[in-house]
Design an enzyme around this catalytic site. Structure first.
Site, PDB file in Angstrom:
ATOM      1  N   ASP A  69      -2.909  -7.396 -10.028  1.00 39.88           N
ATOM      2  CA  ASP A  69      -1.886  -7.351  -8.988  1.00 39.88           C
ATOM      3  C   ASP A  69      -0.867  -8.494  -9.167  1.00 39.88           C
ATOM      4  OD1 ASP A  69      -1.086  -6.130  -6.387  1.00 39.88           O
ATOM      5  OD2 ASP A  69      -1.394  -8.189  -5.701  1.00 39.88           O
TER       6      ASP A  69
ATOM      7  N   LYS B 237       4.166  -1.889  -5.369  1.00 43.26           N
ATOM      8  CA  LYS B 237       4.661  -2.502  -6.607  1.00 43.26           C
ATOM      9  C   LYS B 237       4.749  -1.544  -7.798  1.00 43.26           C
ATOM     10  CE  LYS B 237       1.282  -5.283  -5.827  1.00 43.26           C
ATOM     11  NZ  LYS B 237       1.179  -5.407  -4.402  1.00 43.26           N
TER      12      LYS B 237
ATOM     13  N   LYS C 250       3.273  -8.526 -10.009  1.00 46.80           N
ATOM     14  CA  LYS C 250       4.268  -9.291  -9.233  1.00 46.80           C
ATOM     15  C   LYS C 250       5.088 -10.203 -10.146  1.00 46.80           C
ATOM     16  CE  LYS C 250       1.722  -9.366  -4.893  1.00 46.80           C
ATOM     17  NZ  LYS C 250       0.885 -10.157  -4.003  1.00 46.80           N
TER      18      LYS C 250
ATOM     19  N   GLU D 260      -5.359  -5.976  -1.549  1.00 47.24           N
ATOM     20  CA  GLU D 260      -4.954  -4.640  -1.958  1.00 47.24           C
ATOM     21  C   GLU D 260      -5.996  -3.657  -1.413  1.00 47.24           C
ATOM     22  OE1 GLU D 260      -2.267  -3.217  -3.841  1.00 47.24           O
ATOM     23  OE2 GLU D 260      -1.649  -5.083  -2.945  1.00 47.24           O
TER      24      GLU D 260
ATOM     25  N   ALA E  83       5.498 -10.670   0.221  1.00 53.78           N
ATOM     26  CA  ALA E  83       5.614 -10.016   1.538  1.00 53.78           C
ATOM     27  C   ALA E  83       7.034 -10.204   2.091  1.00 53.78           C
ATOM     28  CB  ALA E  83       4.536 -10.524   2.487  1.00 53.78           C
TER      29      ALA E  83
HETATM   30  N1  NAP Z   1      -1.386  -5.758   3.204  1.00 50.78           N
HETATM   31  C1  NAP Z   1      -0.534  -6.680   2.751  1.00 50.78           C
HETATM   32  O1  NAP Z   1      -0.568  -7.858   3.137  1.00 50.78           O
HETATM   33  C2  NAP Z   1       0.520  -6.281   1.744  1.00 50.78           C
HETATM   34  C3  NAP Z   1       1.464  -7.237   1.335  1.00 50.78           C
HETATM   35  C4  NAP Z   1       2.463  -6.868   0.418  1.00 50.78           C
HETATM   36  C5  NAP Z   1       2.458  -5.577  -0.085  1.00 50.78           C
HETATM   37  N2  NAP Z   1       1.504  -4.682   0.310  1.00 50.78           N
HETATM   38  C6  NAP Z   1       1.546  -3.322  -0.228  1.00 50.78           C
HETATM   39  O2  NAP Z   1       1.668  -2.394   0.851  1.00 50.78           O
HETATM   40  C7  NAP Z   1       1.054  -1.148   0.477  1.00 50.78           C
HETATM   41  C8  NAP Z   1       0.086  -0.733   1.574  1.00 50.78           C
HETATM   42  O3  NAP Z   1      -0.917  -1.719   1.728  1.00 50.78           O
HETATM   43  P1  NAP Z   1      -1.958  -1.619   2.937  1.00 50.78           P
HETATM   44  O4  NAP Z   1      -2.654  -2.912   2.975  1.00 50.78           O
HETATM   45  O5  NAP Z   1      -1.290  -1.103   4.153  1.00 50.78           O
HETATM   46  O6  NAP Z   1      -2.953  -0.472   2.368  1.00 50.78           O
HETATM   47  P2  NAP Z   1      -3.960   0.457   3.205  1.00 50.78           P
HETATM   48  O7  NAP Z   1      -4.313  -0.187   4.507  1.00 50.78           O
HETATM   49  O8  NAP Z   1      -5.039   0.872   2.281  1.00 50.78           O
HETATM   50  O9  NAP Z   1      -3.078   1.757   3.555  1.00 50.78           O
HETATM   51  C9  NAP Z   1      -2.686   2.683   2.584  1.00 50.78           C
HETATM   52  C10 NAP Z   1      -2.070   3.882   3.294  1.00 50.78           C
HETATM   53  O10 NAP Z   1      -1.651   4.815   2.297  1.00 50.78           O
HETATM   54  C11 NAP Z   1      -2.183   6.102   2.595  1.00 50.78           C
HETATM   55  N3  NAP Z   1      -2.350   6.870   1.366  1.00 50.78           N
HETATM   56  C12 NAP Z   1      -3.170   6.600   0.322  1.00 50.78           C
HETATM   57  N4  NAP Z   1      -3.048   7.567  -0.623  1.00 50.78           N
HETATM   58  C13 NAP Z   1      -2.131   8.445  -0.150  1.00 50.78           C
HETATM   59  C14 NAP Z   1      -1.590   9.663  -0.636  1.00 50.78           C
HETATM   60  N5  NAP Z   1      -1.971  10.169  -1.818  1.00 50.78           N
HETATM   61  N6  NAP Z   1      -0.688  10.331   0.119  1.00 50.78           N
HETATM   62  C15 NAP Z   1      -0.277   9.845   1.309  1.00 50.78           C
HETATM   63  N7  NAP Z   1      -0.779   8.691   1.842  1.00 50.78           N
HETATM   64  C16 NAP Z   1      -1.681   8.008   1.111  1.00 50.78           C
HETATM   65  C17 NAP Z   1      -3.501   5.794   3.284  1.00 50.78           C
HETATM   66  O11 NAP Z   1      -3.953   6.928   4.020  1.00 50.78           O
HETATM   67  P3  NAP Z   1      -5.389   6.967   4.746  1.00 50.78           P
HETATM   68  O12 NAP Z   1      -5.203   6.236   6.053  1.00 50.78           O
HETATM   69  O13 NAP Z   1      -5.638   8.421   4.914  1.00 50.78           O
HETATM   70  O14 NAP Z   1      -6.344   6.296   3.804  1.00 50.78           O
HETATM   71  C18 NAP Z   1      -3.060   4.647   4.197  1.00 50.78           C
HETATM   72  O15 NAP Z   1      -2.378   5.143   5.330  1.00 50.78           O
HETATM   73  C19 NAP Z   1       0.393  -1.388  -0.892  1.00 50.78           C
HETATM   74  O16 NAP Z   1       1.249  -0.921  -1.905  1.00 50.78           O
HETATM   75  C20 NAP Z   1       0.284  -2.912  -0.969  1.00 50.78           C
HETATM   76  O17 NAP Z   1       0.320  -3.384  -2.296  1.00 50.78           O
HETATM   77  C21 NAP Z   1       0.552  -4.998   1.213  1.00 50.78           C
END
Ligand code: NAP
Length: 364
Positions: free
Chosen positions: A227, A127, A231, A216, A159
């Site tokens: 958050d 976001k 949105k 998050e 989502a």
């Molecule tokens: N989960 C949901 O239901 C959902 C729904 C809508 C939107 N989102 C959005 O989707 C995004 C990801 O969410 P998530 O739940 O997948 O988060 P997550 O599980 O914490 O994954 C984040 C990923 O980003 C990587 N990362 C963090 N800092 C980085 C950097 N500086 N350079 C390169 N990679 C980096 C992390 O690497 P490491 O593995 O090394 O930590 C990990 O692979 C967020 O923006 C969130 O707001 C999520």
């Protein structure tokens, strides 16, 4: 089956909840449609491959590949060693290259403008780039127009629910949005529903939501209302409102008065609040509201028949009134969080770009 070469992607955050679910969903597609990986990165390392690879080849490519700088992973200008697929991409009327940002990282979200201007599509559930100053939002749209690239952030709100694109279309076609009430957080919906439906303690419900990949990366972002505020801002901007972040009044669900405070410290207080809501025959929701002028996000007690009270589990509910949707509101409801749903929304964005390229080039 399309003869357009598959889209080439750099996937940032490939080890996260959404990133790894995306890889899994890509693997489930017919091979001809599967986006190819030109590079991947997480917070610990970045890899750029010397030819586009299939998801199935990722493990061995990482094993034998050489780490690269993140800035290199984001470069799609092909070196000589890139194979014929790339050459075909470059001859294509639309270059089929996309950066997929599955992080919640600020710095990465600042790279979109340059990529878009260069003709690289950007598809992301992150976001951050769309909830800073309004002029930045406008600049990103202008960069996409200048580069002829698609900027797809549909999954940043709700989502995989179809919200932002239909809303943008509605407003472009001349309708005017006058009022929005919404529950925009799958995490907060899940936590509040678990407490009210099953008597689950607040801290347990938060731990469950975190365990299911709904929150998050930092759950305090959800609980503080920050958050949801982002949105709401994105939602109203897609409805044509030039809103700024400081215009959103935020009443948090939880406020940490000292850093050491844990979720369990709030269990008793929230159990009492849930009991009081039950006594008043109301339902606690976390409500985002645009009344035509003011923007707010806050915990609210609503009547059980209020549309916002009808969401279950991790549902998002959006109740929108406009010139056309009046007096009956447009209501969108469904699961608004989850790694696989979000990843599928991202994948749909990539496939949309592929379809559009196929249409433009006339190859079917
Ligand atoms: N989960 C949901 O239901 C959902 C729904 C809508 C939107 N989102 C959005 O989707 C995004 C990801 O969410 P998530 O739940 O997948 O988060 P997550 O599980 O914490 O994954 C984040 C990923 O980003 C990587 N990362 C963090 N800092 C980085 C950097 N500086 N350079 C390169 N990679 C980096 C992390 O690497 P490491 O593995 O090394 O930590 C990990 O692979 C967020 O923006 C969130 O707001 C999520």
């Amino acid at each position: 089956m399309s003869s357009t070469p598959p889209i080439l992607i750099a996937l940032i955050g490939y080890t996260g909840n959404v990133g790894s679910a995306l890889l899994e969903r890509i693997r489930g597609l017919p091979q001809a449609l599967q986006p190819r990986l030109s590079g991947v990165a997480n917070s610990r390392s970045a890899y750029r491959f010397d030819r586009p690879i299939l998801v199935d080849e990722l493990e061995s490519a990482l094993l034998h590949g050489k780490p690269a700088a993140l800035s290199d992973v984001l470069r799609f200008d092909a070196p000589a060693s890139f194979n014929e697929t790339i050459a075909r991409h470059e001859q294509h009327p639309l270059r089929l290259c996309a950066m997929v940002d599955c992080t919640a990282n600020e710095m990465i979200s600042r790279s979109y403008g340059a990529l878009l201007r260069d003709g690289t599509h950007v598809v992301t559930p992150n976001k951050l780039a769309f909830s800073r100053g309004y002029h930045e939002f406008q600049e990103l749209k202008a960069a996409a127009a200048e580069g002829g690239a698609r900027l797809d952030f549909e999954t940043a709100v709700g989502a995989a629910l179809p919200i932002l694109d239909p809303l943008t279309g509605l407003v472009q076609s001349g309708d005017r949005v006058s009022h929005i009430e919404a529950n925009l957080s799958g995490t907060l919906a899940y936590v509040l529903n678990r407490m009210q439906d099953d008597g689950t303690a607040l801290s347990t419900a938060i731990a469950e939501a975190h365990g299911q990949g709904l929150t998050e990366p930092d759950p305090w972002q959800d609980l503080s209302g920050a958050d949801v505020a982002k949105k709401l801002l994105i939602l109203v901007r897609c409805a044509g409102v030039a809103a700024e972040p400081e215009q959103v009044q935020i009443a948090p669900l939880l406020t940490r008065s000292v850093d050491q405070q844990t979720f369990t410290d709030f269990d008793a207080q929230w159990a009492a609040r849930v009991q009081e809501a039950r006594r008043l025959e109301g339902r606690l929701v976390y409500r985002a509201r645009f009344d035509g002028q003011k923007l707010s996000v806050e915990p609210a007690l609503v009547a059980p028949r209020d549309p916002l009270a009808t969401g279950r589990a991790r549902d998002n509910v959006i109740v929108l009134q406009s010139q056309l949707y009046h007096p009956e509101a447009l209501i969108i409801r469904g699961p608004g969080a989850g790694a696989h749903l979000t990843a599928n929304g991202v994948l749909m964005g990539l496939l949309r770009i592929h379809r559009e390229a196929t249409r433009v080039s006339g190859t079917h």
